[in-house]
Write a protein that holds these residues in place. Structure first.
Motif, PDB file in Angstrom:
ATOM      1  N   ASN A 225      65.152  28.042   2.383  1.00  0.00           N
ATOM      2  CA  ASN A 225      65.392  27.306   3.629  1.00  0.00           C
ATOM      3  C   ASN A 225      65.188  25.807   3.420  1.00  0.00           C
ATOM      4  O   ASN A 225      64.501  25.142   4.183  1.00  0.00           O
ATOM      5  CB  ASN A 225      64.475  27.812   4.748  1.00  0.00           C
ATOM      6  N   ASP A 226      65.767  25.282   2.352  1.00  0.00           N
ATOM      7  CA  ASP A 226      65.588  23.873   1.983  1.00  0.00           C
ATOM      8  C   ASP A 226      66.525  23.016   2.820  1.00  0.00           C
ATOM      9  O   ASP A 226      67.703  22.853   2.509  1.00  0.00           O
ATOM     10  CB  ASP A 226      65.877  23.704   0.491  1.00  0.00           C
ATOM     11  N   ARG A 227      65.997  22.422   3.894  1.00  0.00           N
ATOM     12  CA  ARG A 227      66.831  21.634   4.791  1.00  0.00           C
ATOM     13  C   ARG A 227      67.334  20.341   4.141  1.00  0.00           C
ATOM     14  O   ARG A 227      68.429  19.868   4.442  1.00  0.00           O
ATOM     15  CB  ARG A 227      66.034  21.294   6.056  1.00  0.00           C
ATOM     16  N   GLN A 228      66.529  19.752   3.284  1.00  0.00           N
ATOM     17  CA  GLN A 228      66.985  18.549   2.600  1.00  0.00           C
ATOM     18  C   GLN A 228      68.169  18.860   1.694  1.00  0.00           C
ATOM     19  O   GLN A 228      69.127  18.081   1.605  1.00  0.00           O
ATOM     20  CB  GLN A 228      65.835  17.945   1.786  1.00  0.00           C
ATOM     21  N   LEU A 229      68.106  19.997   1.009  1.00  0.00           N
ATOM     22  CA  LEU A 229      69.230  20.395   0.169  1.00  0.00           C
ATOM     23  C   LEU A 229      70.467  20.629   1.024  1.00  0.00           C
ATOM     24  O   LEU A 229      71.578  20.233   0.659  1.00  0.00           O
ATOM     25  CB  LEU A 229      68.865  21.670  -0.605  1.00  0.00           C
ATOM     26  N   GLN A 230      70.286  21.259   2.177  1.00  0.00           N
ATOM     27  CA  GLN A 230      71.412  21.498   3.070  1.00  0.00           C
ATOM     28  C   GLN A 230      72.071  20.187   3.487  1.00  0.00           C
ATOM     29  O   GLN A 230      73.298  20.073   3.563  1.00  0.00           O
ATOM     30  CB  GLN A 230      70.940  22.265   4.297  1.00  0.00           C
ATOM     31  N   ALA A 231      71.231  19.177   3.749  1.00  0.00           N
ATOM     32  CA  ALA A 231      71.765  17.879   4.153  1.00  0.00           C
ATOM     33  C   ALA A 231      72.594  17.260   3.036  1.00  0.00           C
ATOM     34  O   ALA A 231      73.673  16.705   3.267  1.00  0.00           O
ATOM     35  CB  ALA A 231      70.611  16.954   4.538  1.00  0.00           C
ATOM     36  N   ARG A 232      72.099  17.374   1.808  1.00  0.00           N
ATOM     37  CA  ARG A 232      72.825  16.815   0.666  1.00  0.00           C
ATOM     38  C   ARG A 232      74.175  17.505   0.483  1.00  0.00           C
ATOM     39  O   ARG A 232      75.201  16.862   0.202  1.00  0.00           O
ATOM     40  CB  ARG A 232      71.979  16.947  -0.591  1.00  0.00           C
ATOM     41  N   VAL A 233      74.199  18.831   0.642  1.00  0.00           N
ATOM     42  CA  VAL A 233      75.456  19.573   0.469  1.00  0.00           C
ATOM     43  C   VAL A 233      76.449  19.209   1.564  1.00  0.00           C
ATOM     44  O   VAL A 233      77.633  18.984   1.305  1.00  0.00           O
ATOM     45  CB  VAL A 233      75.177  21.085   0.454  1.00  0.00           C
ATOM     46  N   ALA A 234      75.953  19.152   2.807  1.00  0.00           N
ATOM     47  CA  ALA A 234      76.855  18.818   3.915  1.00  0.00           C
ATOM     48  C   ALA A 234      77.437  17.420   3.741  1.00  0.00           C
ATOM     49  O   ALA A 234      78.610  17.174   4.004  1.00  0.00           O
ATOM     50  CB  ALA A 234      76.105  18.919   5.232  1.00  0.00           C
ATOM     51  N   GLU A 235      76.581  16.490   3.289  1.00  0.00           N
ATOM     52  CA  GLU A 235      77.071  15.128   3.064  1.00  0.00           C
ATOM     53  C   GLU A 235      78.132  15.112   1.974  1.00  0.00           C
ATOM     54  O   GLU A 235      79.137  14.420   2.063  1.00  0.00           O
ATOM     55  CB  GLU A 235      75.900  14.224   2.683  1.00  0.00           C
ATOM     56  N   ARG A 236      77.888  15.900   0.931  1.00  0.00           N
ATOM     57  CA  ARG A 236      78.846  15.964  -0.180  1.00  0.00           C
ATOM     58  C   ARG A 236      80.192  16.495   0.296  1.00  0.00           C
ATOM     59  O   ARG A 236      81.246  16.018  -0.121  1.00  0.00           O
ATOM     60  CB  ARG A 236      78.273  16.849  -1.283  1.00  0.00           C
ATOM     61  N   TRP A 237      80.152  17.485   1.191  1.00  0.00           N
ATOM     62  CA  TRP A 237      81.392  18.139   1.625  1.00  0.00           C
ATOM     63  C   TRP A 237      82.134  17.359   2.694  1.00  0.00           C
ATOM     64  O   TRP A 237      83.351  17.415   2.768  1.00  0.00           O
ATOM     65  CB  TRP A 237      81.095  19.540   2.135  1.00  0.00           C
TER      66      TRP A 237
END
Length: 737
Positions: A225-237
């Motif tokens: 449940n790594d929210r920071q990682l989720q943010a990085r992926v969403a930004e990338r996409w």
């Protein structure tokens, strides 16, 4: 489900670029109605690769949705493991196109609403080979074709496990994620499995169907449940800062018109997909440029503030526009505005604030300001993310309330006995380590029982509250005050020597004399005080016991006074009671509630003292004094293993043990003697005012019996006294002789 799958399975899910908030990414609802939005996103991310994805979506939207979910998970895994950009592009493209071969599968098989027959399943399994042919014809690179060829191959049958190429690793990872998404997605012929069930099945098949290391790694990703990682992926996409070149995976020139969604903030806001996101995001999002103009104000911001987008768009930003205030409800000044802090100092941090709506409703929010950087690296504004945390704030308030109840006396609102037991060891250890002076004060309201008997128990409670308030008002902010029990209170005063503590106690005593209590018909109280300073060799028990002895001296001396004890009790504070033991008389005064006995053991002093140490440990006795011939112990019957009745009110006792070596005759052997130990034991109640004579004597006798049994001792009667040959003179005289 509270993990990255939320990004892919909720109407609003996924982190907003640069911040941990949800996005409107909903692969489970991908269909022809929202295909335009999805196509825009894939096109922005993959450029020419998107044309193949659009073809799959036109053929079979569920397969396209599944491919997109797998691509998101793959991107998350690659981002977490910090793959090189060209490697990550390969992983993402493979995941997005891993079902492209379904374009060549007949509709009657592809869209069959029930489990496939054997020959139909064989036809479906051909989609990998069909996909390979499609991509080869589209000019896919050898690396991508190698990765596509490895799809659907079990781990144990793979022939390239030791290959240094990245393509086989990409294939094995997509095999894992493909299986996970298929298991957790609802199918026409079965319900979706839970996340835990799906991961357990994948782990179980590790080593046979799937790469065990990748299976474990992916499971950890899902559960983190790594929210920071989720943010990085969403930004990338969605809002990539730089252009990633996917054309290298195809042997053709990149088509024009595939540039990212603009290079400025305003242009990004005009993108169709971005507009869809802003309309569905759960958290409030406000875009403000470097001139403090409001450029966008999403639906959640409207809901939170009660202000419509038309009323605020292009207005000059101030905290008052959004109704921002501090958590206490006071208006937030512009100097405290988080967006101003970003623009003036570059500081970005989450801040707990509140919003007061036009209807005066107030709720807690978490505000995070994310900088928006231009292609040239200039700060051109920021995105203010507003998250409703009112439920979290309420939970925090309840936790604080429970914490206060756990460590606070409910009547006086002072710390309770349990909190004192936690604070006192740290207090003593700190001041012993630093060498700073520190004192302990114990105080007790005089004749408190008479207050209850004369004025009522409610009046007694009022007296306790008044005394507690006086203690709090008189102490420094750094001092610690607790209700010890009943009408007794304890103060821990750091950086305070014995004289200063005595003066503080004297000040409180005099104030109490002049403080009328309304419920006592405006009569005033008095209290007695015992003061002790923390010494280098002290334990929590000894310093508290010394202060308690000072309190007992004060009460025996007539109450309403302060007694301070240092290393030893000053002669001016000795109590003249009828006892042959000088000042020891007030410690172990013989009265109708004390018992005295002589015991002897058949073993030498050293053995007897070792047994006595065990008694001290097991009965939680506090050693008040010890020398070569004398031991003084304090015991609380609540802490001892003596038999007790459920309704019995247990007391505290002092046990004095004088030790001597004696020689006794050996029975049947004339002239032979043996060395034994004689113990003179006196047990008395610590509270001489305690009127429960029968109960006190009963508990004293039980303590004596317990000591006798622990030492395997016998009471010395007249017959045994005749067997004593002589008492061996001690090496040094007892302090109490």
């Amino acid at each position: 489900m509270s993990d990255f799958s939320d990004v892919l399975s909720q109407t609003v899910g996924g982190p907003f670029p640069g911040a941990s908030i949800p996005l409107p990414i909903c692969p489970t609802q991908i269909n022809t109605e929202n295909a335009g939005a999805w196509q825009s996103m894939v096109h922005a991310r993959f450029g020419t690769v998107s044309s193949l994805y659009v073809s799959l979506r036109a053929k079979h939207p569920p397969a396209a949705a599944h491919s997109l979910r797998v691509a998101f998970w793959t991107s998350a895994w690659a981002t977490k493991h910090e793959l090189k950009e060209d490697q990550q592009q390969l992983f993402e493209t493979l995941a997005l196109l891993h079902e492209i071969g379904k374009i060549g599968i007949p509709d009657r098989v592809l869209q069959k609403p029930e489990r496939l027959l054997e020959h139909e399943q064989s036809m479906m399994d051909m989609h990998s080979q069909v996909g390979l042919e499609i991509l080869r014809a589209a000019g896919a690179s050898k690396e991508l074709l190698l990765a596509i060829a490895g799809l659907g191959t079990s781990y144990e049958s793979s022939s390239n496990l030791l290959s240094p190429d990245i393509a086989p690793l990409a294939s094995r990872l997509v095999n894992v994620i493909d299986a996970y998404d298929s298991m957790t997605a609802k199918q026409v012929y079965r319900d979706a499995m839970t996340r835990e069930m799906a991961l357990a099945e994948i782990i179980r098949l590790g080593g046979t169907q799937f790469d065990p290391k990748l299976a474990k790694s992916f499971a950890e990703l899902v559960l983190s449940n790594d929210r920071q990682l989720q943010a990085r992926v969403a930004e990338r996409w969605i809002n990539r800062i730089e252009q990633h070149d996917f054309s290298r995976l195809f042997e053709m020139d990149r088509q024009p018109g595939n540039d990212r969604m603009g290079s400025t903030l305003v242009h990004s806001l005009n993108e169709t997909f971005y507009r869809h996101m802003m309309d569905h995001v759960q958290n409030g999002v406000v875009f403000i440029d470097s001139e403090y103009r409001i450029l966008d104000w999403n639906s959640a911001a409207e809901r939170f503030t009660g202000r419509s987008v038309t009323s605020v768009l292009h207005q000059y930003w101030t905290p008052q526009i959004a109704g921002l205030c501090d958590t206490e409800g006071f208006q937030l000044q512009e100097v405290d505005c988080p967006f101003r802090a970003l623009m003036t100092t570059g500081e970005t941090k989450k801040q707990r604030l509140a919003i007061r709506t036009q209807g005066s409703k107030m709720f807690q929010v978490q505000v995070d300001v994310v900088p928006v950087i231009s292609d040239r690296g200039h700060l051109c504004g920021g995105a203010m993310i507003i998250e409703d945390v009112s439920e979290t704030a309420e939970l925090e308030r309840k936790i604080l309330h429970l914490s206060e109840r756990a460590c606070q006396d409910q009547l006086t609102k002072l710390a309770n006995r349990g909190e004192l037991n936690r604070q006192l060891p740290e207090f003593v250890e700190y001041h012993q380590r630093t060498g700073e002076p520190a004192s302990v004060i114990i105080c007790d309201i005089d004749f408190f029982k008479k207050i209850n008997d004369t004025y009522s128990h409610q009046a007694g409670d009022d007296a306790l509250i008044a005394f507690a308030n006086l203690l709090k008002e008189s102490c420094r902010e750094s001092d610690f005050v607790a209700r010890y029990g009943g009408e007794e209170f304890v103060m821990l005063c750091g950086q305070c020597d014995l004289q200063e503590a005595k003066e503080l106690a004297e000040t409180i005593r005099k104030k109490l004399q002049r403080t009328p209590i309304p419920s006592l018909r405006n009569q005033c109280l008095t209290a007695s005080f015992g003061v002790a300073i923390v010494q280098p060799e002290d334990s929590t028990e000894t310093v508290l016991g010394r202060a308690d002895r000072g309190l007992l001296i004060a009460k025996e001396s007539g109450r309403d006074q302060v007694v301070a004890l240092g290393d030893a009790e000053p002669s001016s504070q000795k109590i003249r009671l009828s006892s042959k033991r000088s000042w020891w008389g007030w410690l172990c005064s013989s009265n109708e509630k004390s018992i005295r006995t002589e015991l002897f053991t058949n073993v030498p002093r050293a053995v007897t003292l070792e047994k006595l140490k065990g008694f001290v440990r097991e009965f939680h006795a506090v050693v008040q004094h010890v020398d070569s011939n004398h031991v003084i112990l304090d015991l609380d019957c609540k802490q001892t293993p003596i038999p007790k009745r459920s309704d019995e009110r247990l007391g505290k006792f002092r046990m004095s043990i004088e030790v001597a070596d004696i020689e006794m005759k050996v029975a049947g052997k004339s002239g032979n003697v043996k060395v034994c130990t004689l113990l003179d034991v006196e047990i008395s109640s610590l509270r001489s005012r305690d009127r429960r004579s029968e109960a006190i004597r009963s508990q004293s006798n039980r303590l004596k019996t317990a000591l006798q049994g622990y030492l395997v001792a016998h009471e010395l009667d007249d017959v045994l006294k005749e067997e004593i040959v002589r008492t061996i003179k001690p090496e040094s005289d007892s302090r109490y002789g």
